[in-house]
Scaffold this motif. Sequence first.
Motif, PDB file in Angstrom:
ATOM      1  N   VAL A   4       0.936  -1.103  -0.105  1.00  0.00           N
ATOM      2  CA  VAL A   4       0.155  -0.084  -0.080  1.00  0.00           C
ATOM      3  C   VAL A   4       0.960   1.241  -0.020  1.00  0.00           C
ATOM      4  O   VAL A   4       2.091   1.297   0.959  1.00  0.00           O
ATOM      5  N   VAL A   6       0.630   5.353   0.872  1.00  0.00           N
ATOM      6  CA  VAL A   6      -0.210   6.249   1.491  1.00  0.00           C
ATOM      7  C   VAL A   6       0.339   7.427   1.200  1.00  0.00           C
ATOM      8  O   VAL A   6       1.522   7.827   1.594  1.00  0.00           O
ATOM      9  N   ASP A   8       0.022  11.522   2.029  1.00  0.00           N
ATOM     10  CA  ASP A   8      -0.738  12.442   2.489  1.00  0.00           C
ATOM     11  C   ASP A   8       0.050  13.446   3.156  1.00  0.00           C
ATOM     12  O   ASP A   8       1.195  12.987   3.728  1.00  0.00           O
ATOM     13  N   VAL A  14      -0.737   9.752   8.558  1.00  0.00           N
ATOM     14  CA  VAL A  14      -0.104   8.891   7.765  1.00  0.00           C
ATOM     15  C   VAL A  14       0.628   7.850   8.816  1.00  0.00           C
ATOM     16  O   VAL A  14       0.426   6.600   8.459  1.00  0.00           O
ATOM     17  N   ILE A  17      -2.310   5.681   9.883  1.00  0.00           N
ATOM     18  CA  ILE A  17      -2.616   4.643   8.861  1.00  0.00           C
ATOM     19  C   ILE A  17      -1.518   3.663   8.575  1.00  0.00           C
ATOM     20  O   ILE A  17      -2.088   2.335   8.554  1.00  0.00           O
ATOM     21  N   LYS A  18      -0.440   3.938   8.566  1.00  0.00           N
ATOM     22  CA  LYS A  18       0.597   2.980   8.321  1.00  0.00           C
ATOM     23  C   LYS A  18       0.787   1.893   9.447  1.00  0.00           C
ATOM     24  O   LYS A  18       0.913   0.736   9.119  1.00  0.00           O
ATOM     25  N   VAL A  28       3.918  -1.035   3.803  1.00  0.00           N
ATOM     26  CA  VAL A  28       3.288   0.354   3.711  1.00  0.00           C
ATOM     27  C   VAL A  28       4.469   1.199   3.160  1.00  0.00           C
ATOM     28  O   VAL A  28       5.525   1.117   3.888  1.00  0.00           O
ATOM     29  N   THR A  30       5.166   5.081   2.153  1.00  0.00           N
ATOM     30  CA  THR A  30       4.652   6.479   2.373  1.00  0.00           C
ATOM     31  C   THR A  30       5.203   7.584   1.444  1.00  0.00           C
ATOM     32  O   THR A  30       6.313   7.708   1.007  1.00  0.00           O
ATOM     33  N   LEU A  49      -3.448   5.098  -1.402  1.00  0.00           N
ATOM     34  CA  LEU A  49      -4.470   5.894  -0.687  1.00  0.00           C
ATOM     35  C   LEU A  49      -3.611   7.137  -0.957  1.00  0.00           C
ATOM     36  O   LEU A  49      -2.832   7.680  -0.535  1.00  0.00           O
ATOM     37  N   ASP A  51      -4.166  11.507  -0.798  1.00  0.00           N
ATOM     38  CA  ASP A  51      -5.034  12.539  -0.255  1.00  0.00           C
ATOM     39  C   ASP A  51      -5.127  13.874  -1.568  1.00  0.00           C
ATOM     40  O   ASP A  51      -4.323  13.634  -2.473  1.00  0.00           O
TER      41      ASP A  51
END
Length: 82
Positions: A4, A6, A8, A14, A17-18, A28, A30, A49, A51
């Motif tokens: 994933v 992420v 943001d 972040v 979520i992570k 994950v 980022t 994901l 933002d």
Amino acid sequence: MAKVLVVDDEKLLVKGIKFNLEQDGYEVETAFDGEEALKQVQKQSDIILLDINLPQMDGIEVCEKIRDCVHCPILFLSARIE
């Protein structure tokens, strides 16, 4: 293991979520802005994901730039009400 990405600019969000995704066994990556996200998409995530309200380049623009080379689902995160 699913990967994933992420994206943001809210670092605390972040981090949360992570943490939660990693607890469920996801790998994950980022990014905190659009430019960083464009570099991270090379790692071939299974889902992104993203933002909408990012600095310098918004999430819509990031999505348009990566859509030609990325075929995974992109889920938008937003605090916008419109």
